[in-house]
Design an enzyme around this catalytic site. Structure first.
Site, mmCIF file in Angstrom:
data_model
loop_
_atom_site.group_PDB
_atom_site.id
_atom_site.type_symbol
_atom_site.label_atom_id
_atom_site.label_comp_id
_atom_site.label_asym_id
_atom_site.label_seq_id
_atom_site.Cartn_x
_atom_site.Cartn_y
_atom_site.Cartn_z
ATOM 1 N N LYS A 36 14.281 15.544 -8.862
ATOM 2 C CA LYS A 36 14.228 14.784 -7.595
ATOM 3 C C LYS A 36 12.846 14.785 -6.957
ATOM 4 O O LYS A 36 12.397 13.759 -6.462
ATOM 5 C CB LYS A 36 15.291 15.292 -6.615
ATOM 6 C CG LYS A 36 15.090 16.717 -6.134
ATOM 7 C CD LYS A 36 16.306 17.210 -5.344
ATOM 8 C CE LYS A 36 16.097 18.640 -4.909
ATOM 9 N NZ LYS A 36 17.362 19.323 -4.579
ATOM 10 N N ARG A 131 26.196 24.552 3.197
ATOM 11 C CA ARG A 131 25.860 23.158 2.981
ATOM 12 C C ARG A 131 27.067 22.583 2.250
ATOM 13 O O ARG A 131 28.170 22.649 2.786
ATOM 14 C CB ARG A 131 24.533 22.998 2.233
ATOM 15 C CG ARG A 131 23.925 21.603 2.429
ATOM 16 C CD ARG A 131 22.587 21.425 1.722
ATOM 17 N NE ARG A 131 22.709 21.457 0.263
ATOM 18 C CZ ARG A 131 21.683 21.370 -0.576
ATOM 19 N NH1 ARG A 131 20.444 21.263 -0.110
ATOM 20 N NH2 ARG A 131 21.870 21.407 -1.886
HETATM 21 C C1 PLP Z 1 17.417 20.502 -5.117
HETATM 22 C C2 PLP Z 1 18.594 21.147 -5.716
HETATM 23 C C3 PLP Z 1 18.431 22.098 -6.725
HETATM 24 C C4 PLP Z 1 17.065 22.590 -7.174
HETATM 25 O O1 PLP Z 1 16.567 23.470 -6.241
HETATM 26 P P1 PLP Z 1 15.151 24.230 -6.469
HETATM 27 O O2 PLP Z 1 15.086 25.221 -5.384
HETATM 28 O O3 PLP Z 1 14.101 23.173 -6.390
HETATM 29 O O4 PLP Z 1 15.222 24.848 -7.815
HETATM 30 C C5 PLP Z 1 19.564 22.640 -7.284
HETATM 31 N N1 PLP Z 1 20.799 22.275 -6.871
HETATM 32 C C6 PLP Z 1 21.002 21.365 -5.900
HETATM 33 C C7 PLP Z 1 22.384 21.014 -5.499
HETATM 34 C C8 PLP Z 1 19.902 20.778 -5.284
HETATM 35 O O5 PLP Z 1 20.094 19.878 -4.313
#
Ligand code: PLP
Length: 359
Positions: A36, A131
């Site tokens: 992302k 969340r």
């Molecule tokens: C963004 C995201 C991740 C990745 O998180 P990082 O801290 O960048 O490794 C993993 N799971 C979900 C649901 C996310 O939204």
């Protein structure tokens, strides 16, 4: 060269991904590479796939469609709960999505049937970070209702900690996840192939714990990109923390008083923290601001200090450095600065690998 500009070293990112994949494989944990922050850039996706990630994961269907259009065939998971209004796009491009609402899963089932595809579901469980997630006491009921939905495959369960309220993944909450897996598997006589323990914030737990319980998967973004764990933002051993450098151009360079002159109230972005020094300083303006990045998330590479920012400017105390108009200053972005810069149309992105430009 055009600026503001993010220089992105895919060789360093590939190294980071490979090392994390390799170390976690020793713990029987597979890695999905999170795309992302890179807006689903196909070259980035190919780089981390070559480094051994078992699949890709993105929060935006647009990014997943970008990767599919570029011919990427690997499994891709949508890691933000799908919007019902996007159900058809989700089942067409994403192999799997993370879900917490039965009504959405029913919509995905209908869309998958209409498109004659099978769609995987990873149910997200709330374990304290508040969340996304099904409350643990409701999980059994949701599983019972979704088993048997047409064109839907239950891939497993997962959780996400740290992102919202900084809840640390530890033996207790990871143990709770494992216990839930066992409970549901026994109840319905099924087996979950995937138990996804979380994100980069899980690395300290993963490398520090003897047993992983039932957890066999993590979704990693920040640690691959920036080489740091997100709980304390400490560098991870042997990873590069400088795969990204953000450049901006100097448009004014003058000696100015440190203290503003006149009665002061709110500035464009609310109250200022107040300038510390007295006397004169060398003050430089950069053609980069809140529209381009998160100025508070920048670490200057030169020995200078960021003393303010507005939409289009960052104000620098140049200290002993010289900063002529037309020259550039360089910064290391943190996660917040990186995602803002990546998403800003004003910031050029220059990808290279071992010094060779890609585009
Ligand atoms: C963004 C995201 C991740 C990745 O998180 P990082 O801290 O960048 O490794 C993993 N799971 C979900 C649901 C996310 O939204």
């Amino acid at each position: 060269m055009t600026s503001p500009r993010l220089e992105i070293d895919l060789a360093k990112i590939g190294h980071n991904a490979q090392l994390l994949v390799c170390e976690l494989a020793k713990k029987n944990i597979a890695v999905s590479g999170v795309t992302k922050a890179m807006l689903g850039n196909p070259e980035f996706a190919k780089t981390i796939l070559a480094a051994g990630v078992s699949g890709l994961a993105d929060s935006r269907i647009e990014n997943i469609e970008t990767m599919r259009l570029a011919g990427i065939k690997s499994p891709i998971s949508l890691i933000r709960s799908p919007m019902i209004s996007q159900a058809a796009r989700v089942v067409k491009s994403a192999t799997q999505s993370l879900n917490t609402e039965l009504v959405t899963i029913v919509a995905l089932s209908q869309a998958a049937r209409a498109n004659n595809v099978e769609h995987g579901i990873l149910l997200m469980v709330e374990l304290g970070d508040l969340r996304e997630g099904i409350m643990p006491c409701d999980l059994e009921g949701v599983v019972g209702k979704m088993l048997g939905l047409p064109n839907i495959r239950l891939d497993g369960i997962g959780t996400n900690l740290a992102c919202q309220n900084g809840v640390v993944p530890d033996v207790d909450n990871m143990g709770a996840l494992s216990a839930l897996v066992t409970q549901i598997e026994l109840k319905y006589e099924i087996k979950f192939p995937v138990v996804s323990g979380g994100n980069s914030a899980n690395l300290t737990w993963a490398f520090g714990s003897k047993t992983m319980g039932r957890i066999n998967h993590l979704r990693l973004g920040e640690s691959i990109l920036l080489g740091r764990e997100p709980l304390y933002r400490e560098p991870i051993d042997q990873l590069f923390t400088d795969a990204f450098v953000l450049f901006a151009e100097v448009i004014e360079s003058k000696t100015k008083p440190t203290q503003p002159c006149g009665t002061t109230a709110q500035s464009a972005f609310g109250a200022m923290k107040g300038r510390q020094k007295t006397g004169d300083i060398g003050q430089t303006l950069l053609a980069m601001g809140n529209m381009d990045t998160d100025p508070q998330g920048l670490l200057p590479i030169q020995n200078v200090e960021i003393i303010g920012a507005s939409s289009d400017h960052i104000v620098i105390d140049v200290r002993e450095q010289s900063a002529p108009v037309g020259s550039e200053m360089a910064f290391q972005p943190n996660c917040s600065a990186l995602i803002r810069s990546m998403a800003s149309p004003y910031v050029a992105k220059h990808y290279h690998r071992d010094g060779v430009a890609l585009q």
